[in-house]
Design a protein around this motif. Structure first.
Motif, PDB file in Angstrom:
ATOM      1  N   ARG A 194       0.827  -1.198   0.000  1.00 43.65           N
ATOM      2  CA  ARG A 194       0.000   0.000   0.000  1.00 43.65           C
ATOM      3  C   ARG A 194       0.869   1.260   0.000  1.00 43.65           C
ATOM      4  N   VAL A 195       0.375   2.280  -0.663  1.00 49.35           N
ATOM      5  CA  VAL A 195       1.062   3.570  -0.687  1.00 49.35           C
ATOM      6  C   VAL A 195       1.092   4.147   0.728  1.00 49.35           C
ATOM      7  N   GLY A 196       2.281   4.630   1.135  1.00 51.16           N
ATOM      8  CA  GLY A 196       2.414   5.272   2.438  1.00 51.16           C
ATOM      9  C   GLY A 196       2.767   4.339   3.573  1.00 51.16           C
ATOM     10  N   ASP A 197       2.749   3.013   3.329  1.00 45.77           N
ATOM     11  CA  ASP A 197       3.077   2.066   4.387  1.00 45.77           C
ATOM     12  C   ASP A 197       4.566   2.087   4.720  1.00 45.77           C
ATOM     13  N   VAL A 198       4.869   2.012   5.992  1.00 46.32           N
ATOM     14  CA  VAL A 198       6.241   1.918   6.472  1.00 46.32           C
ATOM     15  C   VAL A 198       6.639   0.442   6.478  1.00 46.32           C
ATOM     16  N   THR A 199       7.885   0.149   6.088  1.00 48.95           N
ATOM     17  CA  THR A 199       8.305  -1.254   6.001  1.00 48.95           C
ATOM     18  C   THR A 199       8.569  -1.861   7.371  1.00 48.95           C
ATOM     19  N   HIS A 200       9.321  -1.165   8.209  1.00 43.26           N
ATOM     20  CA  HIS A 200       9.677  -1.725   9.518  1.00 43.26           C
ATOM     21  C   HIS A 200       9.434  -0.693  10.616  1.00 43.26           C
ATOM     22  N   SER A 201       8.975  -1.182  11.748  1.00 38.48           N
ATOM     23  CA  SER A 201       8.693  -0.310  12.883  1.00 38.48           C
ATOM     24  C   SER A 201       9.060  -1.019  14.171  1.00 38.48           C
ATOM     25  N   GLN A 202       9.845  -0.339  14.990  1.00 41.22           N
ATOM     26  CA  GLN A 202      10.212  -0.861  16.310  1.00 41.22           C
ATOM     27  C   GLN A 202      10.589   0.314  17.189  1.00 41.22           C
ATOM     28  N   ALA A 203      10.016   0.366  18.375  1.00 46.23           N
ATOM     29  CA  ALA A 203      10.254   1.499  19.265  1.00 46.23           C
ATOM     30  C   ALA A 203      11.511   1.296  20.097  1.00 46.23           C
ATOM     31  N   ASP A 204      12.216   2.385  20.318  1.00 50.25           N
ATOM     32  CA  ASP A 204      13.188   2.458  21.406  1.00 50.25           C
ATOM     33  C   ASP A 204      12.400   2.887  22.641  1.00 50.25           C
TER      34      ASP A 204
END
Length: 332
Positions: free
Chosen positions: A269-279
């Motif tokens: 999808r347009v605008g989707d982030v590939t990877h996400s992980q919080a510090d």
């Protein structure tokens, strides 16, 4: 304490209202919601005062904010895809709406203002884990509106002395999160599909990663922030660094439901982030006593809630739609 929750009839807001009603320190809870993405049924059994209307209505906000100690600002038009389809609607609801909330709060005597930003502000920045000092790189209009939200909080703190706390929510999930509309978040949508024997739509190859946070944990943090009046003008990640691929998430859903899930891959999808992980460092420093619920525990609670919701659901008339039933933060 007297508390206002904007968006309080929505997914996170109604869970927070329920949590706060159990605290003796909270004497009154006021909810502001225009019910475009929230639902009165979410708070029907709670001792709260509903101000039905939009956060861009200054007169409504002034009535609701009179004499309050704190505002938890959760009202927003959620979803990255929705913002790509209609950027102006997202801007008006999220950026202009936040500015109106802050302006009325300033005139109401500077109550403590806690507000929801989003992990989507990190966008195209590939560094992992995402710490709050990283350069932001929004990839969608929704992400831009959330960056504006936290920037306005910081500006009002420094310009007017408003006590603020902007949280960057990651992927919040749990009971109360609807699955039956076009902008539903991934966990309720996939659980619902699995329970009903439908294929799970996977955008891309499924190796994308997300950092999911159980709504009960989010409510614990928000409650602690209110009761201790935690003030921090810099954004704070509200997630705990537990990254999982979407394919692994499907396996966890299969374990929680005891059913096999069938995957159906489609284009990213347009605008989707590939990877996400919080510090989680800043969050842990401010809230050292919070213990996050494990994903498996949260998924079981969500499966149980969705199973009960399915049992009591009334079939919609043929050809009907429920686009306005989104009562959750679709940060995915």
């Amino acid at each position: 304490m007297k508390i206002v929750i904007t968006g309080g009839a929505g997914f996170i807001g109604s869970n927070l209202a329920r949590t706060l009603t159990e605290r003796r320190e909270i004497s009154q809870i006021r909810v502001i919601d225009n019910l475009s993405t929230g639902n009165k049924e979410n708070i029907a059994d709670l001792d709260v005062h509903l101000f039905e209307g939009d956060i861009q209505d200054a007169a409504l906000l002034e009535r609701a904010f009179h004499g309050v100690d704190a505002v938890v600002h959760l009202a927003a038009l959620p979803s990255v895809p929705r913002s790509v389809k209609d950027p102006l609607a997202s801007h008006h609801a999220n950026a202009t709406g936040t500015l109106q909330v802050l302006e009325v709060a300033r005139r109401a005597g500077n109550p403590h203002v806690i507000a929801a930003s989003s992990s989507s502000v990190y966008g195209a920045n590939r560094c992992l884990p995402k710490h709050e000092g990283l350069a932001t790189a929004p990839m969608s209009p929704y992400a831009v509106t959330k960056l504006a939200t936290e920037a306005y909080l910081g500006a009002y703190h420094h310009s007017f002395g408003l006590p603020v706390l902007p949280f960057r929510f990651f992927n919040v999930y749990g009971p109360g999160q609807c699955a039956d509309h076009p902008y539903a978040a991934v966990i309720p949508k996939w659980i619902n599909a699995t329970l009903n024997g439908r294929p799970l739509t996977v955008y891309g190859d499924g190796t994308q990663t997300r950092d999911f946070t159980y709504v009960g944990t989010v409510c614990q943090v928000l409650t602690d922030a209110l009761l201790r009046r935690v003030v921090e003008p810099r954004p704070v990640n509200l997630a705990f660094g537990h990254r999982i691929t979407l394919l692994s998430l499907i396996s966890e859903i299969e374990a929680a439901t005891g059913l096999r899930a069938f995957k159906e891959h489609t284009a990213r999808r347009v605008g989707d982030v590939t990877h996400s992980q919080a510090d989680e460092s800043r969050l842990r420093a401010l809230f050292p006593r919070i213990t996050p619920a494990p994903l498996q525990e949260g998924l079981r609670a969500t499966v149980n809630w969705l199973s009960r919701a399915d049992e009591h659901a009334t079939p919609a008339p043929a050809g009907s739609r429920n686009d306005a039933a989104s009562n959750q933060h679709a940060l995915f």
